[in-house]
Design an enzyme around this catalytic site. Sequence first.
Site, short mmCIF file in Angstrom:
data_model
loop_
_atom_site.label_atom_id
_atom_site.label_comp_id
_atom_site.label_asym_id
_atom_site.label_seq_id
_atom_site.Cartn_x
_atom_site.Cartn_y
_atom_site.Cartn_z
CB ALA A 89 0.58 -13.06 42.37
CG ASP A 94 9.97 -0.43 38.43
OD1 ASP A 94 9.84 -1.32 39.28
OD2 ASP A 94 10.16 -0.65 37.21
CG PHE A 148 18.88 2.86 38.40
CD1 PHE A 148 19.95 3.56 38.94
CD2 PHE A 148 17.72 3.56 38.08
CE1 PHE A 148 19.87 4.93 39.15
CE2 PHE A 148 17.63 4.93 38.30
CZ PHE A 148 18.71 5.62 38.83
CE1 TYR A 153 8.75 -7.45 39.99
CE2 TYR A 153 11.04 -7.75 39.30
CZ TYR A 153 9.69 -8.04 39.16
OH TYR A 153 9.29 -8.93 38.20
N PRO A 183 12.65 -15.28 34.95
CG PRO A 183 10.39 -15.13 34.48
CD PRO A 183 11.35 -15.23 35.62
#
Length: 246
Positions: A89, A94, A148, A153, A183
């Site tokens: 999950a 951003d 950036f 995250y 990934p």
Amino acid sequence: MKKLAIITGSKGGIGSAISSAIVDKGYRLIATYNTGNYTCAKEWFDSKGFTEDQVRLFELDVTNTEECNEKLNQLQQEEGTFDLVVNNAGITRDGQFKKMKAEAWFDVINTNLNSVYNVTQPLFAAMCEKGNGRVINISSVNGQKGQFGQANYAAAKAGMIGFTKALASEGARSGVTANVVAPGYTGTPMVEAMREDVLDSIKSTIPLKRLAKPEEVAATVAFLASDEAAYITGETVAINGGLYMA
Ligand code: CAA
């Protein structure tokens, strides 16, 4: 008897592909979905053609520590001890750090990192007692290299890598392995939601010049879950088209 797996974020872009791969490997899969999202989860279940023997949809707010503890303990009583836990999950919020609101920070840390505690902790002791099991955490290239606009995250995804190495050290004596799949930019709604110009400029920096396919990520998870991968632990497997070579 079938081996038992659980995945969070089951119907997301990568989660959905991993779910199919796990079912194809013959596991019974507990596929979690967020509170209130049953209709959406059921549509996904039907569209995949899963049977109730293959997949059980399970409502779980992965950010809620108490709820996870209670529901996952109950689940183990009903289903047995887990053989495979996939922490998948994740969300993005951003924005440049200088403008980042606390909410964007804490939402991402709660969903992407604290969820890993909430889901793994109630299941891990029983896996150790049983003497084998796999924990696979879906991180990101941006947890490895930073990005950036993704301080929140990247922090959460890097945290997953440190956690996995610690868990691998603790699980080894009991035959429980822990690994990370990291990934790169993958063809999913999360990446498609990015500003087109920003995504185009990132794509141009990927040596393989394309996004990953969710199935390519899922195949690596399936391998790490397989008997052949029993000696791999504490490892981070990157699937990023050469974007970052650790
Ligand atoms: N490095 C250095 N400078 C950069 C930069 C970079 N990578 N990206 C942008 N900048 C600079 C720009 O050139 C610009 O400079 P000027 O002001 O001098 O022109 C300035 O920073 C502002 O750039 P933006 O226009 O992009 O800023 P914004 O505030 O409008 O947007 C943002 C910020 C939303 C974070 C946007 O930059 C963005 O979307 N970045 C990409 C974030 C990203 O990669 N997200 C991945 C989502 S998918 C995912 O997370 C899955 C996964 O695991 C890979």
